[in-house]
Scaffold this motif. Structure first.
Motif, PDB file in Angstrom:
ATOM      1  N   ARG A   1       0.828  -1.188   0.000  1.00  0.00           N
ATOM      2  CA  ARG A   1       0.000   0.000   0.000  1.00  0.00           C
ATOM      3  C   ARG A   1       0.871   1.251   0.000  1.00  0.00           C
ATOM      4  NH1 ARG A   1      -2.562  -3.938   3.004  1.00  0.00           N
ATOM      5  NH2 ARG A   1      -4.768  -4.215   2.544  1.00  0.00           N
ATOM      6  N   LEU A   2       0.412   2.265  -0.716  1.00  0.00           N
ATOM      7  CA  LEU A   2       1.070   3.563  -0.755  1.00  0.00           C
ATOM      8  C   LEU A   2       0.384   4.470   0.263  1.00  0.00           C
ATOM      9  CD1 LEU A   2       3.028   5.572  -2.250  1.00  0.00           C
ATOM     10  CD2 LEU A   2       1.024   6.171  -3.646  1.00  0.00           C
ATOM     11  N   HIS A   3       1.200   5.092   1.135  1.00  0.00           N
ATOM     12  CA  HIS A   3       0.678   5.995   2.162  1.00  0.00           C
ATOM     13  C   HIS A   3       1.320   7.364   2.009  1.00  0.00           C
ATOM     14  CE1 HIS A   3      -1.282   2.892   4.731  1.00  0.00           C
ATOM     15  NE2 HIS A   3      -0.417   2.117   4.095  1.00  0.00           N
ATOM     16  N   ASP A   4       0.559   8.408   2.379  1.00  0.00           N
ATOM     17  CA  ASP A   4       1.143   9.748   2.383  1.00  0.00           C
ATOM     18  C   ASP A   4       1.837   9.995   3.714  1.00  0.00           C
ATOM     19  OD1 ASP A   4      -0.873  10.394   4.239  1.00  0.00           O
ATOM     20  OD2 ASP A   4      -1.985  11.651   2.827  1.00  0.00           O
ATOM     21  N   ALA A   5       2.374  11.195   3.905  1.00  0.00           N
ATOM     22  CA  ALA A   5       3.144  11.511   5.113  1.00  0.00           C
ATOM     23  C   ALA A   5       2.320  11.422   6.390  1.00  0.00           C
ATOM     24  CB  ALA A   5       3.758  12.902   4.987  1.00  0.00           C
ATOM     25  N   SER A   6       1.004  11.583   6.294  1.00  0.00           N
ATOM     26  CA  SER A   6       0.159  11.492   7.486  1.00  0.00           C
ATOM     27  C   SER A   6      -0.308  10.065   7.761  1.00  0.00           C
ATOM     28  CB  SER A   6      -1.064  12.413   7.347  1.00  0.00           C
ATOM     29  OG  SER A   6      -1.931  11.926   6.334  1.00  0.00           O
ATOM     30  N   GLY A   7       0.066   9.120   6.886  1.00  0.00           N
ATOM     31  CA  GLY A   7      -0.306   7.714   7.081  1.00  0.00           C
ATOM     32  C   GLY A   7      -1.567   7.300   6.354  1.00  0.00           C
ATOM     33  N   LYS A   8      -2.181   8.206   5.611  1.00  0.00           N
ATOM     34  CA  LYS A   8      -3.404   7.883   4.869  1.00  0.00           C
ATOM     35  C   LYS A   8      -3.073   7.003   3.671  1.00  0.00           C
ATOM     36  CE  LYS A   8      -7.062   9.953   2.143  1.00  0.00           C
ATOM     37  NZ  LYS A   8      -7.533  11.185   1.491  1.00  0.00           N
ATOM     38  N   GLN A   9      -3.833   5.914   3.508  1.00  0.00           N
ATOM     39  CA  GLN A   9      -3.629   5.028   2.367  1.00  0.00           C
ATOM     40  C   GLN A   9      -4.158   5.702   1.106  1.00  0.00           C
ATOM     41  OE1 GLN A   9      -4.829   0.857   2.626  1.00  0.00           O
ATOM     42  NE2 GLN A   9      -5.372   0.923   0.477  1.00  0.00           N
ATOM     43  N   LEU A  10      -3.322   5.711   0.068  1.00  0.00           N
ATOM     44  CA  LEU A  10      -3.671   6.366  -1.188  1.00  0.00           C
ATOM     45  C   LEU A  10      -3.934   5.377  -2.315  1.00  0.00           C
ATOM     46  CD1 LEU A  10      -0.890   9.098  -1.066  1.00  0.00           C
ATOM     47  CD2 LEU A  10      -3.287   9.336  -0.354  1.00  0.00           C
ATOM     48  N   ALA A  11      -3.248   4.244  -2.303  1.00  0.00           N
ATOM     49  CA  ALA A  11      -3.376   3.253  -3.374  1.00  0.00           C
ATOM     50  C   ALA A  11      -2.844   1.922  -2.873  1.00  0.00           C
ATOM     51  CB  ALA A  11      -2.597   3.703  -4.609  1.00  0.00           C
ATOM     52  N   ALA A  12      -3.157   0.857  -3.612  1.00  0.00           N
ATOM     53  CA  ALA A  12      -2.663  -0.482  -3.273  1.00  0.00           C
ATOM     54  C   ALA A  12      -2.307  -1.212  -4.556  1.00  0.00           C
ATOM     55  CB  ALA A  12      -3.712  -1.263  -2.496  1.00  0.00           C
ATOM     56  N   THR A  13      -1.429  -2.186  -4.430  1.00  0.00           N
ATOM     57  CA  THR A  13      -1.014  -2.973  -5.589  1.00  0.00           C
ATOM     58  C   THR A  13      -2.162  -3.802  -6.119  1.00  0.00           C
ATOM     59  OG1 THR A  13      -0.233  -4.672  -4.080  1.00  0.00           O
ATOM     60  CG2 THR A  13       1.420  -3.166  -4.989  1.00  0.00           C
ATOM     61  N   ASP A  14      -2.016  -4.180  -7.379  1.00  0.00           N
ATOM     62  CA  ASP A  14      -2.912  -5.152  -7.961  1.00  0.00           C
ATOM     63  C   ASP A  14      -2.397  -6.547  -7.583  1.00  0.00           C
ATOM     64  OD1 ASP A  14      -0.643  -5.306  -9.534  1.00  0.00           O
ATOM     65  OD2 ASP A  14      -1.623  -4.703 -11.394  1.00  0.00           O
ATOM     66  N   VAL A  15      -2.721  -7.548  -8.323  1.00  0.00           N
ATOM     67  CA  VAL A  15      -2.318  -8.926  -8.017  1.00  0.00           C
ATOM     68  C   VAL A  15      -0.810  -9.079  -8.153  1.00  0.00           C
ATOM     69  CG1 VAL A  15      -2.551 -11.315  -8.773  1.00  0.00           C
ATOM     70  CG2 VAL A  15      -4.534  -9.788  -8.816  1.00  0.00           C
ATOM     71  N   PHE A  16      -0.193  -9.762  -7.192  1.00  0.00           N
ATOM     72  CA  PHE A  16       1.239 -10.076  -7.271  1.00  0.00           C
ATOM     73  C   PHE A  16       1.431 -11.329  -8.111  1.00  0.00           C
ATOM     74  CE2 PHE A  16       2.086  -7.170  -3.820  1.00  0.00           C
ATOM     75  CZ  PHE A  16       3.390  -6.772  -4.068  1.00  0.00           C
ATOM     76  N   TYR A  17       2.441 -11.290  -8.961  1.00  0.00           N
ATOM     77  CA  TYR A  17       2.832 -12.455  -9.742  1.00  0.00           C
ATOM     78  C   TYR A  17       4.145 -12.952  -9.169  1.00  0.00           C
ATOM     79  CZ  TYR A  17      -0.811 -10.839 -12.812  1.00  0.00           C
ATOM     80  OH  TYR A  17      -2.017 -10.444 -13.312  1.00  0.00           O
ATOM     81  N   CYS A  18       4.183 -14.205  -8.746  1.00  0.00           N
ATOM     82  CA  CYS A  18       5.343 -14.750  -8.046  1.00  0.00           C
ATOM     83  C   CYS A  18       5.945 -15.926  -8.823  1.00  0.00           C
ATOM     84  CB  CYS A  18       4.944 -15.223  -6.649  1.00  0.00           C
ATOM     85  SG  CYS A  18       4.254 -13.899  -5.621  1.00  0.00           S
ATOM     86  N   VAL A  19       7.288 -15.976  -8.762  1.00  0.00           N
ATOM     87  CA  VAL A  19       8.026 -17.097  -9.362  1.00  0.00           C
ATOM     88  C   VAL A  19       9.139 -17.488  -8.389  1.00  0.00           C
ATOM     89  CG1 VAL A  19       7.568 -16.438 -11.764  1.00  0.00           C
ATOM     90  CG2 VAL A  19       9.574 -15.534 -10.612  1.00  0.00           C
ATOM     91  N   PRO A  20       9.561 -18.744  -8.414  1.00  0.00           N
ATOM     92  CA  PRO A  20      10.684 -19.138  -7.557  1.00  0.00           C
ATOM     93  C   PRO A  20      11.902 -18.273  -7.878  1.00  0.00           C
ATOM     94  CG  PRO A  20       9.628 -21.063  -8.500  1.00  0.00           C
ATOM     95  CD  PRO A  20       9.036 -19.866  -9.167  1.00  0.00           C
ATOM     96  N   GLY A  21      12.578 -17.819  -6.829  1.00  0.00           N
ATOM     97  CA  GLY A  21      13.708 -16.922  -7.039  1.00  0.00           C
ATOM     98  C   GLY A  21      14.989 -17.602  -6.789  1.00  0.00           C
TER      99      GLY A  21
END
Length: 91
Positions: free
Chosen positions: A71-91
């Protein structure tokens, strides 16, 4: 967790960077270490249209089981946006 790309362009340092005012896409990368399996590399995009000049923002990761979110937060801690689906692969 690191920011990997801004509007498709690689960032030199995913911990601290400047974003111009306006609408931007940020690609976020998570390195997940599972005690019972191999590490996993996960990518997702976050879109936010209201970046302002001189603004201070932070990214915060959370997960519930294998479901990850940043999640993206501003300086006051308010949530502004969030990620969509994560795509994961073995690293």
């Amino acid at each position: 967790m690191l920011a990997d790309k801004l509007d498709g362009n690689s960032l030199p340092d995913g911990r601290y960077f400047e974003i111009p005012p306006g609408s931007h896409d940020l690609q976020v990368q998570l390195h997940v270490d599972n005690n019972d399996s191999a590490p996993v590399l996960c990518d997702a995009k976050l879109h936010y249209a209201g970046f302002v000049a001189g603004g201070h923002y932070s990214l915060k990761e959370s997960h519930l089981g294998a479901e990850y979110r940043v999640r993206l937060h501003d300086a006051s801690g308010k949530q502004l946006a969030a990620t969509d689906v994560f795509y994961c692969v073995p690293g």
